[in-house]
Design an enzyme around this catalytic site. Sequence first.
Site, mmCIF file in Angstrom:
data_model
loop_
_atom_site.group_PDB
_atom_site.id
_atom_site.type_symbol
_atom_site.label_atom_id
_atom_site.label_comp_id
_atom_site.label_asym_id
_atom_site.label_seq_id
_atom_site.Cartn_x
_atom_site.Cartn_y
_atom_site.Cartn_z
ATOM 1 N N ARG A 183 5.170 -0.032 -6.169
ATOM 2 C CA ARG A 183 5.215 -0.780 -4.918
ATOM 3 C C ARG A 183 4.274 -1.981 -4.943
ATOM 4 N NH1 ARG A 183 6.645 2.668 -0.425
ATOM 5 N NH2 ARG A 183 5.027 1.745 0.859
ATOM 6 N N LYS A 243 6.307 -4.369 -3.832
ATOM 7 C CA LYS A 243 7.733 -4.048 -3.854
ATOM 8 C C LYS A 243 8.289 -3.906 -2.451
ATOM 9 C CE LYS A 243 11.565 -3.002 -5.870
ATOM 10 N NZ LYS A 243 12.256 -4.198 -6.369
ATOM 11 N N LYS A 290 13.292 -15.840 -9.142
ATOM 12 C CA LYS A 290 12.960 -14.934 -10.260
ATOM 13 C C LYS A 290 11.968 -15.592 -11.195
ATOM 14 C CE LYS A 290 14.001 -12.065 -9.095
ATOM 15 N NZ LYS A 290 14.666 -11.417 -8.011
ATOM 16 N N TRP A 347 -2.989 -2.643 -1.446
ATOM 17 C CA TRP A 347 -2.576 -4.023 -1.714
ATOM 18 C C TRP A 347 -3.358 -4.851 -0.710
ATOM 19 C CZ3 TRP A 347 0.250 -7.911 0.908
ATOM 20 C CH2 TRP A 347 0.775 -8.915 0.106
ATOM 21 N N HIS A 374 18.540 -36.975 -2.414
ATOM 22 C CA HIS A 374 17.835 -37.185 -1.144
ATOM 23 C C HIS A 374 16.342 -36.892 -1.269
ATOM 24 C CE1 HIS A 374 21.668 -37.868 0.759
ATOM 25 N NE2 HIS A 374 22.121 -36.751 0.211
ATOM 26 N N GLU A 424 8.414 -15.727 -9.598
ATOM 27 C CA GLU A 424 7.646 -14.488 -9.453
ATOM 28 C C GLU A 424 7.333 -13.837 -10.795
ATOM 29 O OE1 GLU A 424 9.698 -11.541 -7.036
ATOM 30 O OE2 GLU A 424 11.597 -12.290 -7.753
ATOM 31 N N ASN A 484 -1.885 2.266 5.747
ATOM 32 C CA ASN A 484 -0.988 1.184 5.319
ATOM 33 C C ASN A 484 -0.772 0.262 6.502
ATOM 34 O OD1 ASN A 484 -0.592 2.444 2.944
ATOM 35 N ND2 ASN A 484 1.583 2.918 3.252
ATOM 36 N N GLY A 485 -0.581 -1.019 6.234
ATOM 37 C CA GLY A 485 -0.253 -1.931 7.330
ATOM 38 C C GLY A 485 -1.465 -2.716 7.779
ATOM 39 N N CYS A 502 0.819 -1.207 0.000
ATOM 40 C CA CYS A 502 0.000 0.000 0.000
ATOM 41 C C CYS A 502 0.854 1.259 0.000
ATOM 42 C CB CYS A 502 -0.876 0.050 1.244
ATOM 43 S SG CYS A 502 -1.903 -1.377 1.478
ATOM 44 N N GLU A 507 18.188 -17.941 -6.235
ATOM 45 C CA GLU A 507 17.707 -16.663 -6.756
ATOM 46 C C GLU A 507 17.083 -16.849 -8.148
ATOM 47 O OE1 GLU A 507 16.943 -13.923 -5.675
ATOM 48 O OE2 GLU A 507 17.000 -12.525 -7.347
HETATM 49 C C1 F6R Z 1 12.227 -10.756 -5.135
HETATM 50 C C2 F6R Z 1 12.033 -9.611 -4.284
HETATM 51 C C3 F6R Z 1 11.711 -9.856 -2.852
HETATM 52 C C4 F6R Z 1 12.504 -8.887 -1.971
HETATM 53 C C5 F6R Z 1 12.063 -9.045 -0.512
HETATM 54 C C6 F6R Z 1 12.873 -8.170 0.420
HETATM 55 O O1 F6R Z 1 12.549 -10.353 -6.422
HETATM 56 O O2 F6R Z 1 12.118 -8.489 -4.705
HETATM 57 O O3 F6R Z 1 11.953 -11.173 -2.496
HETATM 58 O O4 F6R Z 1 13.865 -9.160 -2.113
HETATM 59 O O5 F6R Z 1 10.710 -8.694 -0.396
HETATM 60 O O6 F6R Z 1 12.760 -6.823 0.090
HETATM 61 P P1 F6R Z 1 13.822 -5.786 0.571
HETATM 62 O O7 F6R Z 1 15.122 -6.104 -0.075
HETATM 63 O O8 F6R Z 1 13.283 -4.455 0.156
HETATM 64 O O9 F6R Z 1 13.908 -5.935 2.058
#
Ligand code: F6R
Length: 609
Positions: free
Chosen positions: A27, A604, A486, A73, A505, A489, A99-100, A2, A482
């Site tokens: 975001r 975000k 990627k 959100w 395993h 998501e 927010n929250g 949000c 990672e």
């Molecule tokens: C994946 C991604 C998330 C963030 C995670 C932490 O692509 O962007 O997994 O890495 O939400 O966010 P930050 O780094 O802002 O604490």
Amino acid sequence: MCGIFGYTGSAEAADLLIEGLSKLEYRGYDSAGISVLNGDIHTLKSAGNIAKLRERRSSVDVSGTSGIAHTRWATHGEPNETNSHPHHSNSNRYSLVHNGIIENYLEMKKDLIDKGFDFKSDTDTEVLVNYIEHLANETGKQPADLMPEILRDVKGSFAIALMDTKNPGVLIAARKGSPLIIGLDGNEQYLSSDPLALAQHCDSAIYLENRHYAVIAPGKKPAVYNERGLEIVAEVAVIDQMKDQITVDKGDFSHYTLKEIYEQPDIARQHVAESFQNHHILPELTHLKKELVAAKRLVVIGCGTSLHAGWMGRNYIERLAGIPVVVEQASEFRYGEPLLFENDIVIAVSQSGETADTMEGVRLVSSIRDLPVIGLCNVKGSTLYREASACLMLNAGPEIGVASTKAFMSQVLMFFRLAMHLADLKGYNAHEGLLDDFKKLPNLIEKTLKFNEATHEIAEKYKDSENMLFLGRGIQFPIAMEGALKVKELSYIHAEGYSSAEMKHGPLALIDEKFPTVVVATDSEQEGKNINTVKEISSRKGKVIALVQESSTRLANEADDYLMVPDIHDMLAPFLATIPLQLLSFHFAVLRGHNVDQPRNLAKSVTVE
Ligand code: F6R
């Protein structure tokens, strides 16, 4: 997640509010709305994106010079128009954005229903705005004077902006956990969850401290109060230096994510240049020299991609500086009973500097022991930036794509530099050839990007997969994790990262001709073992895409397909291996018709736990 935006001044608020919301879009959100005060409160809301809100702007009278706005959100209730913010109180005296999460909203709601309030939405926000109305009626207090009580009694982590028909032009802002910033521009004042949305209007800002609240009105200095209701002198920060970062446009790229992937050579260039200029010392850590020399252990916390960067950091710090490192998911760390010892140093990794779990982890540390906390963070002025003992800025520029790409690269580069800094303090020499190749890294990242077409072809071939595995061992393991994150998501293909050796395993049972595996095999020392991994999978009819250094032709030939990176020192190969995996995810997402920059359900900046 949000976003809150607010404005009070002499201009028409609605356009400014909608424009402000568009800066917060990245975001992640699923509905949006604005309230403007003009005698009464006029509210315009829409499920879906801000373009829809803009389209409907002319159908509702939202003229007026003060207002609040929100991108939602969904947490409590579906992302529909009724649940989207702002929410009015029953009498329509107040409008609130939030927010929250309010943890005790159900008890509050029940109480309010008993007192005759009724609710249209499923949200905790509508409960809060009516709670404020109820308290104001019961006590006869002004809403601002209720804030100490709200901050004390309302449980959870939140930021709010409140508008009151009886106090035209006045906006009340309060913060308990989630960030909120007051932007200052002469007689005009703004509120925002994110400095990005303020930079085009304001030269200075007040970052509201946790559990503080403020009252803003045109032409008046913002009044800022602590949780006991005592007015304090708030620090005014300059936000001028952010303005050159604010070019939030895609340039010639089709997507922000792609643009950000292509920014990585320059980010590396900046790190490498600074590192050599400073003889591989990080000047930001000078005041912690005694603690760093005495450090017996580092404890790294972070979430998602930042957690993966932490695992890379562990590899570099243990190998180059010989200091043991433990890496923990911040969400587990904060609810565990972490054992922290004298001479431990905590490292919190967060692109946004606002992730709730990471920040609560940081606060837990200080409640246990007085240890230095080093932040690795990309947003100046963020909560982590302000609460850490020292902050290593990632300087990757604003990351707009929800999936983290360039920030990951910058985090791992920063960990590599931190490892060299620590090695220097311990009197260790860098591994042979490592520094020479570090100097070449930016150009080699650029060269890796030139293999984009080959990655596109692989994506075409595997785009209809329902599942994928990403394997790696040692220093390649976090890159496999990672890569899987990627792909998940961006493409919504189910993907898991696994340690290569763990295959036997259990996960090997999953393998069949429809279940492709990417083997991250850029460590030439491990070539033999990686070939075994490829064979294990191929002999079960699984398709293998090997990710290899250019000279690893044997390995490439064993696999069904390969992705290539230029030859480099094995310890630096993970930087290059990151690129084809980002590109692969990007191409999958485009080919499967997804919203690359804003994947479904994701935000975000994850400011709720
Ligand atoms: C994946 C991604 C998330 C963030 C995670 C932490 O692509 O962007 O997994 O890495 O939400 O966010 P930050 O780094 O802002 O604490």
